[in-house]
Design an enzyme around this catalytic site. Structure first.
Site, mmCIF file in Angstrom:
data_model
loop_
_atom_site.group_PDB
_atom_site.id
_atom_site.type_symbol
_atom_site.label_atom_id
_atom_site.label_comp_id
_atom_site.label_asym_id
_atom_site.label_seq_id
_atom_site.Cartn_x
_atom_site.Cartn_y
_atom_site.Cartn_z
ATOM 1 N N TYR A 11 0.814 -1.208 0.000
ATOM 2 C CA TYR A 11 0.000 0.000 0.000
ATOM 3 C C TYR A 11 0.850 1.260 0.000
ATOM 4 O O TYR A 11 0.423 2.300 -0.527
ATOM 5 C CB TYR A 11 -0.999 -0.026 1.156
ATOM 6 C CG TYR A 11 -2.198 -0.863 0.793
ATOM 7 C CD1 TYR A 11 -3.235 -0.340 0.044
ATOM 8 C CD2 TYR A 11 -2.243 -2.210 1.125
ATOM 9 C CE1 TYR A 11 -4.309 -1.106 -0.351
ATOM 10 C CE2 TYR A 11 -3.318 -3.000 0.738
ATOM 11 C CZ TYR A 11 -4.350 -2.442 -0.002
ATOM 12 O OH TYR A 11 -5.398 -3.225 -0.414
ATOM 13 N N CYS A 24 -6.787 3.329 12.971
ATOM 14 C CA CYS A 24 -6.290 2.365 13.946
ATOM 15 C C CYS A 24 -6.946 1.013 13.704
ATOM 16 O O CYS A 24 -8.150 0.932 13.419
ATOM 17 C CB CYS A 24 -6.585 2.855 15.366
ATOM 18 S SG CYS A 24 -5.909 1.780 16.662
ATOM 19 N N CYS A 41 -10.229 2.043 19.975
ATOM 20 C CA CYS A 41 -9.557 3.327 19.793
ATOM 21 C C CYS A 41 -10.331 4.204 18.806
ATOM 22 O O CYS A 41 -10.708 5.324 19.113
ATOM 23 C CB CYS A 41 -8.123 3.115 19.309
ATOM 24 S SG CYS A 41 -7.233 4.646 18.952
ATOM 25 N N ARG A 84 1.444 1.781 -3.609
ATOM 26 C CA ARG A 84 0.262 2.322 -4.277
ATOM 27 C C ARG A 84 0.060 3.788 -3.926
ATOM 28 O O ARG A 84 -0.350 4.594 -4.782
ATOM 29 C CB ARG A 84 -0.977 1.499 -3.905
ATOM 30 C CG ARG A 84 -0.944 0.076 -4.453
ATOM 31 C CD ARG A 84 -2.256 -0.634 -4.202
ATOM 32 N NE ARG A 84 -3.346 -0.009 -4.949
ATOM 33 C CZ ARG A 84 -4.634 -0.188 -4.668
ATOM 34 N NH1 ARG A 84 -4.987 -0.942 -3.645
ATOM 35 N NH2 ARG A 84 -5.553 0.396 -5.395
ATOM 36 N N CYS A 143 -3.659 5.812 20.547
ATOM 37 C CA CYS A 143 -3.478 4.785 21.573
ATOM 38 C C CYS A 143 -2.020 4.378 21.731
ATOM 39 O O CYS A 143 -1.637 3.818 22.758
ATOM 40 C CB CYS A 143 -4.343 3.567 21.281
ATOM 41 S SG CYS A 143 -3.859 2.621 19.803
ATOM 42 N N CYS A 191 -0.566 3.859 15.677
ATOM 43 C CA CYS A 191 -1.625 4.819 15.990
ATOM 44 C C CYS A 191 -1.109 5.871 16.964
ATOM 45 O O CYS A 191 -0.630 5.534 18.046
ATOM 46 C CB CYS A 191 -2.820 4.088 16.586
ATOM 47 S SG CYS A 191 -4.144 5.207 17.121
ATOM 48 N N HIS A 196 -15.136 2.555 -1.817
ATOM 49 C CA HIS A 196 -14.084 1.620 -1.415
ATOM 50 C C HIS A 196 -13.034 2.262 -0.523
ATOM 51 O O HIS A 196 -11.942 1.720 -0.348
ATOM 52 C CB HIS A 196 -13.415 1.007 -2.658
ATOM 53 C CG HIS A 196 -14.352 0.182 -3.486
ATOM 54 N ND1 HIS A 196 -14.177 -0.045 -4.839
ATOM 55 C CD2 HIS A 196 -15.494 -0.469 -3.151
ATOM 56 C CE1 HIS A 196 -15.166 -0.795 -5.288
ATOM 57 N NE2 HIS A 196 -15.975 -1.070 -4.279
#
Length: 320
Positions: A78, A140, A146, A81, A215, A212, A132
């Protein structure tokens, strides 16, 4: 804006005139947007990711199970991408649709794209529903506990996910071909990143992946809808509210076959609300769900060229 070398489409003058006449009288328009909208931006399709990802099955990486099993591999995919999408530039169709949204309060777009190109041309967010999700929202993994999410266009999102550049063999046939492709892309006004040719995937420790900030315990994940996950309820509710609010003058199906539900169903729903159907696609065999009806329009060609032309009576000309 990215330029396109696609030859001018041949458009039936009577069809264009009747479309323009109907558009000028329209106040409520729904648009379904697919990958063909971004084709002229030079963005590889989901299954067409090249370079170091050509040996991987992209669909196998787009699942919650894949992320749980190997978050490093999925995040690297990702990150690639995200990088490719940020290297791409919005094309005139993105600008035209955003301008229509600003001029027509009753315009609503439902996009199947995750590339962030519509957002980068300031398409009003309340008139752009992302079916999408998007590569540029991260959230998170502890969604119920969270619940943190943010918009993030940083590339790379963390240093460990930088696109690898070492280990390239510049004398290889693949590298030479990549340089040729890069030159051709630049002549067309696009950018093509070849830095990942023949580079092995690095090992990225889990603690080096995006954490994250709220948290400070769980990993962040891309804000896209993976296979096996439910579509965003709020998006579906927003489109349902739009449909139920009154008559619809037109539905435009741009760069997508719209044969997969629930997107496919909106064509018939819009028809029931009085809408005429306009399809913009490169493939003349793609027809709307339920088939063609009298009064429909089909414009074959590149959306980047056709959409500004179709919307010009309302939005004016889009600058090059």
């Amino acid at each position: 804006m990215a330029s396109s070398t696609t030859t001018n489409p041949v458009i039936n003058a009577a069809d264009l005139a009747s479309f323009h006449e109907h558009l000028k009288k329209s106040t409520r328009v729904l648009a379904l947007l697919g990958a063909g909208l971004s084709a002229s931006s030079g963005l590889p399709t989901f299954r067409g990711a090249g370079g170091l990802w050509r040996t991987h099955d992209a669909t196998s990486l787009a699942t919650p199970e894949a992320f749980n099993a190997d978050p490093s591999l999925v995040w690297q995919f990702y990150s690639y991408r995200r990088h490719a999408a940020l290297q791409a530039q919005p094309n005139p169709a993105h600008y035209a649709l955003a301008k229509l949204a600003r001029k027509m309060p009753g315009f609503q777009a439902l996009s199947q794209n995750v590339d962030g190109l519509s957002q980068r041309v300031d398409h009003p967010p309340e008139q752009l529903q992302l079916l999408h999700g998007t590569l540029f929202e991260v959230r998170c993994t502890d969604r119920r506990g969270c619940g943190y999410s943010e918009t993030n266009f940083i590339d790379p999102i963390v240093p460990a996910l930088a696109i690898p550049t070492s280990g390239i063999d510049p004398s290889s046939d693949e590298a030479r071909q990549a340089r040729t492709d890069e030159l051709q892309a630049k002549r067309q006004g696009n950018e093509l990143d070849i830095s990942n040719i023949n580079v092995p995937l690095p090992s990225v420790a889990t603690h080096s992946l995006p954490i994250c900030p709220k948290c400070q315990k769980h990993l962040l994940r891309p804000g896209v809808v993976w296979f096996g996950e439910s579509l965003p309820t709020q998006v579906l509710d927003n489109i349902d509210d739009f449909v139920e609010a009154g008559a619809i003058d037109m539905i435009m199906v741009i760069g997508t076959s719209a044969k997969v539900y629930p997107a496919a169903g909106y064509t018939e729903v819009a028809r029931e609300r009085g809408a005429r159907v306009c399809v913009v696609n490169m493939d003349e065999n793609d027809r709307p769900a339920g088939g063609w009806k009298e009064g429909d329009w089909f414009f074959k060609g590149d959306a980047a060229m056709l959409v500004p032309m179709l919307l010009e009576p309302v939005i004016g000309q889009i600058g090059s």
